[in-house]
Scaffold this motif. Structure first.
Motif, PDB file in Angstrom:
ATOM      1  N   ASP A 388      43.332  70.332  34.952  1.00  0.00           N
ATOM      2  CA  ASP A 388      42.101  69.689  35.386  1.00  0.00           C
ATOM      3  C   ASP A 388      42.402  68.853  36.632  1.00  0.00           C
ATOM      4  OD1 ASP A 388      39.333  69.574  34.367  1.00  0.00           O
ATOM      5  OD2 ASP A 388      39.644  67.415  34.455  1.00  0.00           O
ATOM      6  N   PRO A 389      41.393  68.509  37.442  1.00  0.00           N
ATOM      7  CA  PRO A 389      41.675  67.704  38.643  1.00  0.00           C
ATOM      8  C   PRO A 389      42.435  66.412  38.376  1.00  0.00           C
ATOM      9  CG  PRO A 389      39.455  68.590  38.759  1.00  0.00           C
ATOM     10  CD  PRO A 389      40.002  68.980  37.420  1.00  0.00           C
ATOM     11  N   LEU A 390      42.395  65.893  37.138  1.00  0.00           N
ATOM     12  CA  LEU A 390      43.096  64.651  36.845  1.00  0.00           C
ATOM     13  C   LEU A 390      44.607  64.805  36.967  1.00  0.00           C
ATOM     14  CD1 LEU A 390      42.819  61.726  35.801  1.00  0.00           C
ATOM     15  CD2 LEU A 390      43.025  62.639  33.489  1.00  0.00           C
ATOM     16  N   ARG A 392      46.068  68.011  38.014  1.00  0.00           N
ATOM     17  CA  ARG A 392      46.340  69.311  38.627  1.00  0.00           C
ATOM     18  C   ARG A 392      47.437  69.234  39.671  1.00  0.00           C
ATOM     19  NH1 ARG A 392      41.170  72.413  40.618  1.00  0.00           N
ATOM     20  NH2 ARG A 392      40.901  72.406  38.342  1.00  0.00           N
ATOM     21  N   ASP A 393      47.362  68.280  40.572  1.00  0.00           N
ATOM     22  CA  ASP A 393      48.377  68.186  41.626  1.00  0.00           C
ATOM     23  C   ASP A 393      49.765  67.925  41.056  1.00  0.00           C
ATOM     24  OD1 ASP A 393      46.373  68.604  43.472  1.00  0.00           O
ATOM     25  OD2 ASP A 393      46.044  66.460  43.845  1.00  0.00           O
ATOM     26  N   ASN A 419      37.626  78.871  34.524  1.00  0.00           N
ATOM     27  CA  ASN A 419      38.243  78.387  35.749  1.00  0.00           C
ATOM     28  C   ASN A 419      39.713  78.058  35.551  1.00  0.00           C
ATOM     29  OD1 ASN A 419      37.562  76.285  34.038  1.00  0.00           O
ATOM     30  ND2 ASN A 419      37.335  74.810  35.695  1.00  0.00           N
ATOM     31  N   LYS A 653      28.441  66.930  35.077  1.00  0.00           N
ATOM     32  CA  LYS A 653      29.560  66.533  35.930  1.00  0.00           C
ATOM     33  C   LYS A 653      29.713  65.022  35.968  1.00  0.00           C
ATOM     34  CE  LYS A 653      31.301  67.170  40.641  1.00  0.00           C
ATOM     35  NZ  LYS A 653      31.018  67.764  41.982  1.00  0.00           N
ATOM     36  N   LYS A 657      32.871  62.621  34.427  1.00  0.00           N
ATOM     37  CA  LYS A 657      33.641  61.741  35.299  1.00  0.00           C
ATOM     38  C   LYS A 657      33.502  60.277  34.918  1.00  0.00           C
ATOM     39  CE  LYS A 657      34.008  64.388  39.591  1.00  0.00           C
ATOM     40  NZ  LYS A 657      33.686  64.386  41.054  1.00  0.00           N
TER      41      LYS A 657
END
Length: 726
Positions: A388-390, A392-393, A419, A653, A657
């Motif tokens: 998830d974007p939390l 992901r990096d 996704n 969304k 968030k």
């Protein structure tokens, strides 16, 4: 009159006669262990076009329904001696074969007994296990016209080839058929593992010996040359044994490779298991140590200040939304001097959170990230959160550091969106392209039951409380059941979890309920709060007390919603509506673990939550349908689902968030103070509650002194705590 029963008309109320009978013989998850941990026990239909031969092999589908082998088929005493001997060999356990001097020689000459494709299909379908191969390339489906939509959809579905691998019938087959370590097989037997769950039934043969499990299909997938070159994406319900499913192949692979080395004391990092929270990582470490006891495999849980690569720097300042703390720059400079003198930690299996490992890999080399060439297996537990974007990096950075061309990646979770599947598949293929390898890998997906659904063996309740004080009153009614309450689903028995949206709300709810448990039942020591702002030592102490039964009610945030195994939890209370459907599935999955029945999941919602309730109501309806409840007995009636508003994508969304607008803390999305405080969790002031607590304590102390003054005091029979009488 109970106002909450009137406002929650979706729940069907049983009559008094049936309620009294049910309440007396209710089953609770904390009552004991489950005889069969499997969630689905559909009746397996007979294979088409095949007749069952007399004296032949047992029907494996009937064995998987949790029935005893002796009850399924009586031994044929009139069969030839060769058939009877082979039958006894198949039914004997691994320990009996090892102690018998003649059995190992004969067993080594005989090939493992495998099922044909029809029997495999029958067993997998009866347990709702679906194994497919994801298409080699990404395919986007345009929905411009109805005619084109049907064509493109049908062509895309053809690429998802369904497989029917060999199912794991019993844990004894791990030793006899798939050749796991004898010491690890003993550890499994000592821990009481007998019947595999659905996810273990389908994933263990694929990860241990894919060429044996897939048969002819392994040649088509190119798995004959490398037994470990399989990437698995597994979606299974909460509490279905995913941790054991990925630990057994990891530990067994390390044992087999260590046998080829002369120096048995040498440890090299072979596998990395990544979890989103510290509590889940600690739980995985404990399970891995139990499994690898006596095998020589070293399992290490990563901590701050630990070096795993050359360069001297270590994991520090891990950025995680759930279990990290901000440290000042001066403290970081002082600790960095101590890191250079610490030796590199030696481990075969490293269990970590993404922030800790990425900081260690990035800090070891100033120019970039240090590679991890010895890592052969990368396990992502709760993969949908890690990708998830939390996170992901951080997760992709760790993934890039694993430079071994034979890297095997497995992803596990109870909820997995399309996704996340696309991102995982594209990352695996792009990584092989960067390493200059042929892009011939195929990803296998295993789904148990209905994808992204709650477990079917718990009772769901959706209660309308109107306002914040109404929710507090409803929670107190669960803690203080009246004498007229005879239905076990109307009250919760300790222990149970209470989830809130934010940390301040969890702290406020804890202070509000601190004096609700009477002194004779333990008082305020029976309730606690756990969140990421607490130190690691305090969190470990609270978790230990909760597992030991010293804490009955644990108030927490979503930090405990994923992966943490509490097998004796009787229920879950969603004091605040979850931020997403996946969050609801994982929250309520803390009860009903390993097939235990009787768990209750209660969700309170107010007027502000009504736009976001329909997603949860649909999940409850799907779970009840999966459990086989008729529409007349379902709690989510069709009229209620139709009456609830459908949230838009933008609302979903924002909810994911930021949470519900009325309960957000601090600044708004525009960076300005909203000018109003979040809804407070309080019905009385702290001073009033303190006076009331002191008054109750004085009354109770007076009663105790009167009882002690009597010569022949009768303490009375100890009974189970059934609430507090007003």
């Amino acid at each position: 009159m109970d106002i909450f029963k009137i406002l929650s008309r979706s729940t069907k109320q049983p009559n008094k006669a049936s309620a009294g009978k049910a309440g007396s013989s209710v089953k609770l998850p904390s009552a004991g262990t489950s005889n069969n941990p499997q969630l689905f026990h559909d009746e397996a239909t007979a294979a088409r076009g095949k007749k069952r031969k007399r004296g032949g092999e047992k029907t494996a589908g009937n064995l998987q329904n949790g029935e005893n082998e002796a009850e399924e088929e009586a031994p044929n005493f009139f069969a030839p001696k060769s058939t009877a001997v082979n039958t006894r060999r198949r039914e004997s356990s691994v320990d009996e074969k090892e102690h018998n001097s003649n059995a190992p020689q004969v067993a080594s000459q005989l090939p493992p007994t495998l099922l044909d494709e029809g029997e495999c299909r029958q067993i997998l379908r009866s347990h709702r296990v679906k194994v497919t191969v994801l298409p080699p390339g990404e395919k986007k489906i345009k929905k411009s016209k109805k005619a084109k939509t049907s064509k493109t959809t049908s062509s895309a579905k053809e690429e998802y080839k369904q497989l029917y691998p060999q199912p794991l019938t019993t844990f004894d087959d791990l030793r006899s058929t798939y050749g796991i370590s004898g010491r690890m097989a003993e550890n499994l037997a000592q821990q009481g593992y007998k019947i595999p769950t659905e996810v273990q039934m389908g994933s263990l043969p694929l990860l241990l010996q894919p060429e044996t499990a897939l048969g002819d299909a392994a040649m088509e997938l190119g798995l004959s040359e490398s037994r470990r070159n399989i990437n698995l994406l597994s979606v299974a319900p909460t509490g279905s044994g995913k941790t054991l499913a990925f630990l057994i192949p990891v530990v067994n692979g390390i044992i087999q490779r260590r046998r080829q080395h002369q120096d048995k004391s040498e440890h090299s990092l072979d596998a990395i298991i990544v979890a989103p929270t510290k509590e889940l990582a600690s739980q995985i470490v404990n399970e891995a140590k139990k499994l690898s006891m006596g095998t020589g495999v070293k399992v290490v849980g990563m901590k701050k200040g630990m070096n795993i690569v050359d360069g001297g720097d270590s994991a520090e300042n891990a950025e995680s939304s759930n279990d990290s703390e901000e440290e000042e720059a001066e403290e970081g400079l002082e600790k960095s001097k101590k890191r250079s003198s610490q030796p590199i930690a030696k481990a075969d299996i490293l269990v970590t959170t993404p922030g800790l490992l990425l900081s260690a890999v990035s800090g070891a080399s100033k120019g970039g990230r240090s590679p991890l060439p010895t890592v052969r297996t990368l396990v992502l537990d709760e993969a949908d959160v890690l990708l998830d974007p939390l996170f992901r990096d951080q997760m992709l950075g760790i993934w890039d550091s694993c430079s071994n061309p034979e890297l095997c990646v497995t992803l596990w979770s109870a909820t997995m969106g399309s996704n996340i599947e696309t991102l995982a598949a594209s990352t695996i293929r792009s990584r092989r392209t960067q390493l200059g390898l042929k892009d011939d890998t195929r990803i296998i997906r295993l789904v148990v039951g209905l994808k992204d659904s709650a477990i079917p063996n718990i009772t769901h309740r959706l209660t309308y409380a109107a306002t914040e004080p109404g929710k507090l009153l409803a929670l107190r009614q669960l803690l203080h059941p009246s004498a007229k309450t005879t239905d076990a689903t109307q009250s919760l028995r300790p222990p149970f979890l209470v989830f809130t949206q934010t940390i301040p709300r969890a702290v406020a709810l804890h202070s509000e309920l601190l004096y609700d448990i009477p002194i004779e039942a333990g008082g305020s020591s029976r309730i606690a709060v756990l969140h990421s702002d607490l130190s690691d030592s305090i969190r470990d102490h609270i978790m230990t007390r909760f597992r030991n039964g010293e804490i009955w009610i644990l108030i927490t945030t979503d930090i405990l919603s994923r992966g943490v195994d509490f097998r004796g939890i009787n229920g879950v209370v969603n004091y605040d509506v979850p931020n997403s459907g996946a969050a609801y599935i994982h929250r309520v999955g803390r009860t009903g673990r390993a097939g235990r029945d009787g768990g209750v999941a209660v969700t309170f919602y107010t007027k502000e939550d009504i736009p976001y309730v329909k997603n949860i109501a649909n999940i409850i309806a799907a779970s009840e349908k999966q459990a086989g409840k008729p529409p007349s007995e379902a709690s989510m009636q069709k009229w209620l689902l139709d009456a609830l508003p459908t949230p838009t994508k933008e609302e979903k969304k924002n909810l994911k968030k930021y949470g519900v607008e009325a309960r957000r803390e601090g600044l708004g999305r525009d960076g300005k103070d909203r000018g109003k405080k979040a809804m407070l969790i309080s019905s009385k002031s702290g001073y009033e509650r303190r006076l009331e607590h002191n008054r109750k304590g004085a009354i109770q102390g007076s009663r105790n002194r009167m009882q002690q003054s009597q010569v022949e005091a009768d303490p009375g029979e100890e009974s189970e705590w059934a609430g507090i009488d007003d």
